[in-house]
Design an enzyme around this catalytic site. Sequence first.
Site, mmCIF file in Angstrom:
data_model
loop_
_atom_site.group_PDB
_atom_site.id
_atom_site.type_symbol
_atom_site.label_atom_id
_atom_site.label_comp_id
_atom_site.label_asym_id
_atom_site.label_seq_id
_atom_site.Cartn_x
_atom_site.Cartn_y
_atom_site.Cartn_z
ATOM 1 N N ALA A 295 -15.780 -33.508 33.928
ATOM 2 C CA ALA A 295 -17.170 -33.227 33.572
ATOM 3 C C ALA A 295 -17.807 -34.455 32.942
ATOM 4 C CB ALA A 295 -17.251 -32.050 32.603
ATOM 5 N N CYS A 296 -19.024 -34.768 33.381
ATOM 6 C CA CYS A 296 -19.811 -35.873 32.824
ATOM 7 C C CYS A 296 -18.974 -37.158 32.861
ATOM 8 C CB CYS A 296 -20.287 -35.514 31.422
ATOM 9 S SG CYS A 296 -21.684 -36.496 30.842
#
Length: 560
Positions: A295-296
């Site tokens: 994520a990210c």
Amino acid sequence: MRDKSVPTPVTPPANKMNAQNAVMGLRGRDVLSTVRTLAMQGLRRPVYSAKHALALGGQLGRVLIGDTLHKTNPNDARFADPTWQLNPFYRRSLQAYLAWQQQLNRWIEESDLPADDRTRARFIATLLGDALAPSNSLLNPLAIKELLNSGGTSIFKGMRHLYDDLLHNSGMPRQVNKTAFEVGRNLATTPGSVVFRNEMLELIQYKPMSEKQYAKPLVIVPPQINKFYIFDLSPEKSFVQYCLKNGLQVFMVSWRNPDARHREWGLSSYVQALEAATDVARAITGCKEVNLIGACAGGLTIAALQGHLQAKRQLRKVTSASYLVSLLDSQIESPAMLFADEKTLEAAKRRSYQNGVLDGRDMARVFAWMRPNDLIWNYWVNNYLLGKQPPAFDILYWNNDNTRLPAAFHGDLLDFFKHNPLTRPGALEVCGTPIDLQKVNVDSFSVAGINDHITPWDVVYRSTLLLGGDRRFVLSNSGHIQSILNPPGNPKANFFENAKLTSDPRAWYYDAQQHTGSWWPVWMEWIQARSGEQRETLLAIGNQNYPPMQAAPGTYVHEV
């Protein structure tokens, strides 16, 4: 094919700042330079400025006699109270504010400033306009009503909250009541154990929650900017529990919160630590391959790891990769980036190397200024004008549980945003190996948020196109965090998908089909097809070489 348009955020600054700005920062001197430019424009062209001043005066005169010249955005919660429309005084004050904003924007648009200066000026004008909104004053009708209802105690409570934030929260209004939550008590409660620890991370293996499980493990890689338990908040929101109940073997990376001693940790350091963690997951499960999900900034890390493995001819260790709101293509159009020049970048690097880390609180302030009405002035009104405690909200608690970035990794991110290296084969080198994402031919599943102001969806889409292998892209109807925390049963959830990935994200969106519900079940079907055979569940955690060390959520998550 149908006529539709991508929704735009209600709050203007939401599309002004993004992940680049949070990493690079925004210096006060650069903002003041734009203010000086505007002041000089006014002095240099007095006739032009007088013309707009007279136009504003004319509008204020009409407002004074009761004309309603401007409509408010129906989605603007600041002026939702009926008093702003029904009370003559409040209606006139709101109309005067809207007239001033409109005329200031016209003055900027019709000036002879260069295009970049006009863009910077619009950015400053928007932030200034949000700050000076009449809803932020003690005359806010909600504040008046609370003052009367509380017998005057709301004023004293608000002053106490303001004093406390000035002393202990860098002058920013608190977004959440932190006393309502505790990691390990009512957050991050899924049973499991730490099975591996090195200087940079802990690897958590979770207890199974299904009668059968798939052979290939899933390794979840959270962003280094935040702690891992965004994937394991309350049970009904827990992505970890959703995976476990659907037969996946789940391992979680918990990054250590670095301090000045760890200033030399860079992207290569994180990739090496993650490679060691995936090898442990493979050893414990007895499977030669893993599925990765990042994520990210965790997405950037798993992409770099795969590029490194490909260069070493070891990419067979990875079956699939899922990217949640992750940037691999770092070219983002943002007016705030016009404040960033070579001096700004070097100053940002120098500050973090002097301190050893980039403090998460500094990044949090920049993130807050991305959406000031939602993340600053909303709490200004609630905490100070109404004298109330901020809400007890688990997502905001996680968002305020700040971490730091080591100086070397911060420098790597600055270079990443400056040079956009992953768009060119070999332009990024990790652990001594050149990275070419087109040769990373594992299947990928990417998720973006249509209202994401941190990693804009069209840039996440372009990032997907950089990958080799079979690619799938899903566009959620949410923002940055809500795109990840999107469990089945959410009545507001829907997403867009189009199997044909064209080079133009807008063309992709125009032909995409809208689906009701969460993307989680779609992803689950996709990942299960890449998780090998099902077998009877093994309840044991770890193995002889990697025995359980400590109950989840471990020790690193508690470091401040």
